[in-house]
Design a protein around this motif. Structure first.
Motif, PDB file in Angstrom:
ATOM      1  N   GLU A 187      11.515   6.710   3.248  1.00 56.46           N
ATOM      2  CA  GLU A 187      11.806   6.043   1.980  1.00 56.46           C
ATOM      3  C   GLU A 187      11.099   6.730   0.815  1.00 56.46           C
ATOM      4  OE1 GLU A 187      13.762   2.683   1.501  1.00 56.46           O
ATOM      5  OE2 GLU A 187      14.544   4.123   2.972  1.00 56.46           O
ATOM      6  N   VAL A 188       9.882   7.175   1.047  1.00 55.42           N
ATOM      7  CA  VAL A 188       9.156   7.915   0.016  1.00 55.42           C
ATOM      8  C   VAL A 188       9.851   9.239  -0.254  1.00 55.42           C
ATOM      9  CG1 VAL A 188       7.006   9.146  -0.488  1.00 55.42           C
ATOM     10  CG2 VAL A 188       6.926   6.820   0.448  1.00 55.42           C
ATOM     11  N   ARG A 189      10.262   9.923   0.802  1.00 63.57           N
ATOM     12  CA  ARG A 189      10.911  11.236   0.652  1.00 63.57           C
ATOM     13  C   ARG A 189      12.177  11.139  -0.188  1.00 63.57           C
ATOM     14  NH1 ARG A 189      14.906  14.310   2.411  1.00 63.57           N
ATOM     15  NH2 ARG A 189      15.816  12.617   3.637  1.00 63.57           N
ATOM     16  N   THR A 190      12.937  10.064  -0.014  1.00 60.73           N
ATOM     17  CA  THR A 190      14.196   9.907  -0.740  1.00 60.73           C
ATOM     18  C   THR A 190      14.018   9.220  -2.093  1.00 60.73           C
ATOM     19  OG1 THR A 190      14.633   7.815   0.430  1.00 60.73           O
ATOM     20  CG2 THR A 190      15.539   9.831   1.389  1.00 60.73           C
ATOM     21  N   GLY A 191      12.764   8.914  -2.454  1.00 61.28           N
ATOM     22  CA  GLY A 191      12.500   8.324  -3.756  1.00 61.28           C
ATOM     23  C   GLY A 191      12.755   6.837  -3.844  1.00 61.28           C
ATOM     24  N   LYS A 192      12.959   6.168  -2.708  1.00 59.33           N
ATOM     25  CA  LYS A 192      13.225   4.741  -2.713  1.00 59.33           C
ATOM     26  C   LYS A 192      11.953   3.899  -2.671  1.00 59.33           C
ATOM     27  CE  LYS A 192      17.587   5.434  -0.218  1.00 59.33           C
ATOM     28  NZ  LYS A 192      18.319   5.171   1.052  1.00 59.33           N
ATOM     29  N   LEU A 193      10.838   4.550  -2.383  1.00 58.11           N
ATOM     30  CA  LEU A 193       9.575   3.829  -2.269  1.00 58.11           C
ATOM     31  C   LEU A 193       8.475   4.655  -2.916  1.00 58.11           C
ATOM     32  CD1 LEU A 193       7.964   1.423  -1.066  1.00 58.11           C
ATOM     33  CD2 LEU A 193       7.736   2.768   1.043  1.00 58.11           C
ATOM     34  N   ASP A 194       7.668   4.000  -3.749  1.00 51.47           N
ATOM     35  CA  ASP A 194       6.539   4.675  -4.377  1.00 51.47           C
ATOM     36  C   ASP A 194       5.454   4.901  -3.319  1.00 51.47           C
ATOM     37  OD1 ASP A 194       3.903   4.920  -5.767  1.00 51.47           O
ATOM     38  OD2 ASP A 194       5.168   4.743  -7.536  1.00 51.47           O
ATOM     39  N   PRO A 195       4.902   6.110  -3.234  1.00 51.08           N
ATOM     40  CA  PRO A 195       3.872   6.377  -2.225  1.00 51.08           C
ATOM     41  C   PRO A 195       2.693   5.410  -2.266  1.00 51.08           C
ATOM     42  CG  PRO A 195       4.565   8.408  -3.267  1.00 51.08           C
ATOM     43  CD  PRO A 195       5.215   7.305  -4.034  1.00 51.08           C
ATOM     44  N   ASP A 196       2.324   4.979  -3.486  1.00 46.29           N
ATOM     45  CA  ASP A 196       1.198   4.051  -3.613  1.00 46.29           C
ATOM     46  C   ASP A 196       1.518   2.674  -3.039  1.00 46.29           C
ATOM     47  OD1 ASP A 196      -0.305   6.008  -4.855  1.00 46.29           O
ATOM     48  OD2 ASP A 196       0.264   5.378  -6.875  1.00 46.29           O
ATOM     49  N   ASP A 197       2.798   2.342  -2.958  1.00 41.96           N
ATOM     50  CA  ASP A 197       3.198   1.026  -2.444  1.00 41.96           C
ATOM     51  C   ASP A 197       3.425   1.028  -0.936  1.00 41.96           C
ATOM     52  OD1 ASP A 197       3.156  -0.020  -5.009  1.00 41.96           O
ATOM     53  OD2 ASP A 197       5.286   0.394  -5.367  1.00 41.96           O
ATOM     54  N   ALA A 198       3.521   2.214  -0.351  1.00 38.41           N
ATOM     55  CA  ALA A 198       3.875   2.311   1.067  1.00 38.41           C
ATOM     56  C   ALA A 198       2.949   1.523   1.984  1.00 38.41           C
ATOM     57  CB  ALA A 198       3.939   3.772   1.494  1.00 38.41           C
ATOM     58  N   PRO A 199       1.614   1.621   1.840  1.00 34.64           N
ATOM     59  CA  PRO A 199       0.748   0.849   2.741  1.00 34.64           C
ATOM     60  C   PRO A 199       1.007  -0.658   2.688  1.00 34.64           C
ATOM     61  CG  PRO A 199      -0.520   2.538   1.625  1.00 34.64           C
ATOM     62  CD  PRO A 199       0.830   2.510   0.965  1.00 34.64           C
ATOM     63  N   TRP A 200       1.284  -1.166   1.486  1.00 35.74           N
ATOM     64  CA  TRP A 200       1.546  -2.610   1.361  1.00 35.74           C
ATOM     65  C   TRP A 200       2.822  -2.986   2.108  1.00 35.74           C
ATOM     66  CZ3 TRP A 200       5.311  -5.937  -0.192  1.00 35.74           C
ATOM     67  CH2 TRP A 200       4.944  -7.275  -0.381  1.00 35.74           C
ATOM     68  N   PHE A 201       3.871  -2.204   1.960  1.00 39.89           N
ATOM     69  CA  PHE A 201       5.131  -2.489   2.649  1.00 39.89           C
ATOM     70  C   PHE A 201       4.964  -2.410   4.160  1.00 39.89           C
ATOM     71  CE2 PHE A 201       6.902  -1.973  -1.509  1.00 39.89           C
ATOM     72  CZ  PHE A 201       8.100  -2.664  -1.498  1.00 39.89           C
ATOM     73  N   ILE A 202       4.194  -1.424   4.609  1.00 41.90           N
ATOM     74  CA  ILE A 202       3.958  -1.281   6.048  1.00 41.90           C
ATOM     75  C   ILE A 202       3.213  -2.500   6.584  1.00 41.90           C
ATOM     76  CG2 ILE A 202       2.743   0.069   7.795  1.00 41.90           C
ATOM     77  CD1 ILE A 202       3.233   2.533   5.942  1.00 41.90           C
ATOM     78  N   ASP A 203       2.147  -2.897   5.879  1.00 40.92           N
ATOM     79  CA  ASP A 203       1.390  -4.080   6.305  1.00 40.92           C
ATOM     80  C   ASP A 203       2.252  -5.335   6.297  1.00 40.92           C
ATOM     81  OD1 ASP A 203      -0.880  -2.573   6.609  1.00 40.92           O
ATOM     82  OD2 ASP A 203      -1.758  -3.131   4.673  1.00 40.92           O
ATOM     83  N   ALA A 204       3.144  -5.435   5.294  1.00 45.58           N
ATOM     84  CA  ALA A 204       3.985  -6.629   5.165  1.00 45.58           C
ATOM     85  C   ALA A 204       4.915  -6.806   6.360  1.00 45.58           C
ATOM     86  CB  ALA A 204       4.799  -6.549   3.877  1.00 45.58           C
ATOM     87  N   ILE A 205       5.249  -5.704   7.018  1.00 42.18           N
ATOM     88  CA  ILE A 205       6.101  -5.781   8.209  1.00 42.18           C
ATOM     89  C   ILE A 205       5.272  -5.921   9.482  1.00 42.18           C
ATOM     90  CG2 ILE A 205       7.731  -4.481   9.647  1.00 42.18           C
ATOM     91  CD1 ILE A 205       8.959  -5.636   7.125  1.00 42.18           C
ATOM     92  N   LEU A 206       4.264  -5.085   9.623  1.00 40.51           N
ATOM     93  CA  LEU A 206       3.545  -5.017  10.895  1.00 40.51           C
ATOM     94  C   LEU A 206       2.583  -6.169  11.138  1.00 40.51           C
ATOM     95  CD1 LEU A 206       2.774  -1.185  11.172  1.00 40.51           C
ATOM     96  CD2 LEU A 206       4.632  -2.493  12.226  1.00 40.51           C
ATOM     97  N   LEU A 207       1.804  -6.542  10.136  1.00 47.13           N
ATOM     98  CA  LEU A 207       0.802  -7.585  10.379  1.00 47.13           C
ATOM     99  C   LEU A 207       1.425  -8.925  10.783  1.00 47.13           C
ATOM    100  CD1 LEU A 207      -2.045  -6.944   7.788  1.00 47.13           C
ATOM    101  CD2 LEU A 207      -2.111  -6.679  10.264  1.00 47.13           C
ATOM    102  N   PRO A 208       2.440  -9.425  10.065  1.00 50.25           N
ATOM    103  CA  PRO A 208       3.055 -10.685  10.521  1.00 50.25           C
ATOM    104  C   PRO A 208       3.663 -10.561  11.919  1.00 50.25           C
ATOM    105  CG  PRO A 208       3.672 -10.230   8.249  1.00 50.25           C
ATOM    106  CD  PRO A 208       3.018  -8.980   8.771  1.00 50.25           C
ATOM    107  N   ALA A 209       4.255  -9.409  12.207  1.00 52.51           N
ATOM    108  CA  ALA A 209       4.879  -9.217  13.519  1.00 52.51           C
ATOM    109  C   ALA A 209       3.836  -9.161  14.628  1.00 52.51           C
ATOM    110  CB  ALA A 209       5.705  -7.934  13.522  1.00 52.51           C
ATOM    111  N   PHE A 210       2.710  -8.545  14.355  1.00 53.89           N
ATOM    112  CA  PHE A 210       1.689  -8.359  15.390  1.00 53.89           C
ATOM    113  C   PHE A 210       0.785  -9.574  15.552  1.00 53.89           C
ATOM    114  CE2 PHE A 210       1.456  -3.414  15.254  1.00 53.89           C
ATOM    115  CZ  PHE A 210       2.802  -3.366  15.577  1.00 53.89           C
ATOM    116  N   THR A 211       0.707 -10.418  14.520  1.00 56.40           N
ATOM    117  CA  THR A 211      -0.211 -11.562  14.591  1.00 56.40           C
ATOM    118  C   THR A 211       0.528 -12.886  14.750  1.00 56.40           C
ATOM    119  OG1 THR A 211      -0.248 -11.798  12.178  1.00 56.40           O
ATOM    120  CG2 THR A 211      -1.896 -10.362  13.164  1.00 56.40           C
TER     121      THR A 211
END
Length: 220
Positions: A187-211
């Protein structure tokens, strides 16, 4: 007479090889040049493959600014070069990731690890894709052993402490993490996601799923 002959011999050798120490300095310079060329070739490989996943040896040599003969002096085949480029990318990542503290709450440690890991996933993504075409699955797993062991250990600790759900195997949590990290990089490579926002988006998916089961399993 012997002394004169010895002196004459030394003089002849000196005229051919230079003064004492010149040979060792020349060898050191050659080694330094070789190391610089090797670094240029590996950097050129990463850049060329990002531009074109099927970049040829000639493309890589041109990107590195060296001749093909120089490149082949370091790497006999394209797979060998791809292997070395991926290894170097992973070693750079290891230098950073090994310094991240994984102490304390497993969820906080997971966020810290992911925040740094995704950047290196992004940087090595193209080389990894090329490696998957050139190298065996076993070799790719071998190259990723340290990074996977670090994440696996953290997830296992999180499960043992009740921070992460235990109804799913760690292997699935690892796979899910890998997929989401690569998705963010794309998503960052194609310009759909700001690199600075990537960690937040990743956490938003993984943490709820894992916990998810940290609370829900108590009611079962």
């Amino acid at each position: 007479m012997a002394t004169k002959k010895a002196a004459a011999t030394r003089e002849r050798l000196s005229s051919r090889t230079g003064s004492p120490g010149t040979g060792s300095r020349g060898a050191a310079n050659q080694r330094a040049d070789a190391l610089r060329n090797r670094a240029k070739i590996l950097a050129g490989a990463v850049t060329a493959i990002r531009k074109n996943p099927d970049a040829s040896v000639a493309d890589i040599a041109a990107e590195a600014g060296v001749g093909r003969q120089t490149l082949y002096g370091h790497f006999r085949t394209r797979p060998e070069l791809i292997d070395a480029a991926l290894l170097e990318s992973l070693e750079r990542a290891e230098d950073v990731l090994s310094e991240i503290s994984l102490d304390g709450d497993a969820r906080d440690a997971f966020q810290r690890l992911v925040a740094s890991s995704w950047v290196f996933v992004d940087q090595s993504r193209a080389v990894l894709a090329a490696a998957q075409k050139e190298l065996s699955p076993g070799r790719i797993r071998e190259l990723h052993e340290k990074a996977e062991a670090r994440m696996r250990g953290l997830l296992e600790r999180g499960q043992a402490e009740g921070a992460f759900r235990s109804d799913l195997p760690v292997s699935w949590l690892l796979t899910t993490t890998h997929v989401v990290l690569n998705g963010a990089a794309e998503e960052v490579r194609t310009g759909k996601l700001d690199p600075d926002d990537a960690p937040w988006f990743i956490d938003a998916i993984l943490l709820p799923a894992f916990t998810h089961d940290a609370h829900s399993e108590q009611g079962r």
